[in-house]
Design an enzyme around this catalytic site. Sequence first.
Site, PDB file in Angstrom:
ATOM      1  N   LYS A  35       4.603   3.343  -0.744  1.00 28.61           N
ATOM      2  CA  LYS A  35       3.804   2.210  -0.511  1.00 28.61           C
ATOM      3  C   LYS A  35       4.523   1.412   0.535  1.00 28.61           C
ATOM      4  CE  LYS A  35       1.786   2.355  -5.103  1.00 28.61           C
ATOM      5  NZ  LYS A  35       1.893   1.906  -6.654  1.00 28.61           N
ATOM      6  N   GLN A  61       4.770  -2.779 -10.159  1.00 28.07           N
ATOM      7  CA  GLN A  61       4.748  -1.279 -10.253  1.00 28.07           C
ATOM      8  C   GLN A  61       4.689  -0.681 -11.835  1.00 28.07           C
ATOM      9  OE1 GLN A  61       4.072   1.071  -8.160  1.00 28.07           O
ATOM     10  NE2 GLN A  61       3.991   2.716  -9.186  1.00 28.07           N
ATOM     11  N   ASP A 118      -4.269  -3.792  -6.946  1.00 28.94           N
ATOM     12  CA  ASP A 118      -4.464  -2.569  -7.740  1.00 28.94           C
ATOM     13  C   ASP A 118      -5.926  -2.771  -8.480  1.00 28.94           C
ATOM     14  OD1 ASP A 118      -2.221  -0.978  -7.999  1.00 28.94           O
ATOM     15  OD2 ASP A 118      -1.029  -2.345  -9.209  1.00 28.94           O
TER      16      ASP A 118
HETATM   17  N1  GUN Z   1       2.008   3.321 -11.778  1.00 34.63           N
HETATM   18  C1  GUN Z   1       1.382   4.733 -11.618  1.00 34.63           C
HETATM   19  N2  GUN Z   1       0.239   4.440 -10.925  1.00 34.63           N
HETATM   20  C2  GUN Z   1       0.149   3.176 -10.308  1.00 34.63           C
HETATM   21  C3  GUN Z   1      -0.742   2.240  -9.750  1.00 34.63           C
HETATM   22  O1  GUN Z   1      -1.699   2.624  -9.167  1.00 34.63           O
HETATM   23  N3  GUN Z   1      -0.404   0.918  -9.574  1.00 34.63           N
HETATM   24  C4  GUN Z   1       0.849   0.498 -10.311  1.00 34.63           C
HETATM   25  N4  GUN Z   1       0.907  -1.106 -10.028  1.00 34.63           N
HETATM   26  N5  GUN Z   1       1.429   1.180 -10.970  1.00 34.63           N
HETATM   27  C5  GUN Z   1       1.411   2.408 -11.184  1.00 34.63           C
END
Ligand code: GUN
Length: 270
Positions: free
Chosen positions: A36, A80, A103
């Site tokens: 990211k 996350q 998200d």
């Molecule tokens: N863990 C796995 N996929 C995601 C996601 O799209 N966002 C977040 N915050 N955590 C994740």
Amino acid sequence: MAEMVATFPKKYGRVPHLVVVRVGEDPASVVYVRNKAKACDAVGIKNTTIVKDENISEEELLNLIKELNVDHTVDGVLVQLPLPKHISEAKVIETIDKNKDVDGFHPLNVAGLWQKTPHMEPCTPKGIMYLLREIGIDLKGKRAVVIGRSNIVGLPVAKMLLDANATVTQCHTRTVDLPSITRQADILVVAAGKAKMVTGDMVSDGVVVIDVGMDRDPETGKLCGDVDFDTVSSKASAITPVPGGVGPMTIACLMQNTIDCFLLNQTIKA
Ligand code: GUN
């Protein structure tokens, strides 16, 4: 996207800023969070990664989120997942300001998806819909089968496919006689979290397969998807590989959502 972001300093005095919070050292999360940050750098989005010890208290984490919510230099806040067991993911998600929820997991953003009111769309489902458009599929009247029912992928992608006029069947790992259902699919979205669970005998010729899995092959230890690529790809008219298909699209949508939150921020301030 990078060209657009490059115009922001002159227009708005700064670039968008995404803050990603990682708690603990879950190996998959370490990789996801790093990717990211890399994507932000590539697009020119300012990004900060905050790493907290896995023993951080829930209260301390919620207080950090509240600080980021009121920080006008921060446009997007992402925590996350998964989080350590002693922290409620639901509380964390609902504490993030819905206008910084890149998200699309906040209850008000989820409600917006189901009620068709303005909302932030979750990144992976949004990316899947984008891929299907790119492949050039007219979803109207098509039979879509979704395996998986998580809040992150299965449930929202089924809703989006329905809104795009596909007829949707939602299945999961406990569905009885799954192959009889998957064989009817024109479009098969697999987000079940089980390595190579969909095999060639489970699909019909010409199917479009979207593999959201991110698993380890139990035999080789290599990264693989929920779909057995070798046997399914010979029948599919299109298939997303793992790694490389849906993952980068999710990140692209995260960048888009960060820009959208930034622009929303400007209009709220104006
Ligand atoms: N863990 C796995 N996929 C995601 C996601 O799209 N966002 C977040 N915050 N955590 C994740």
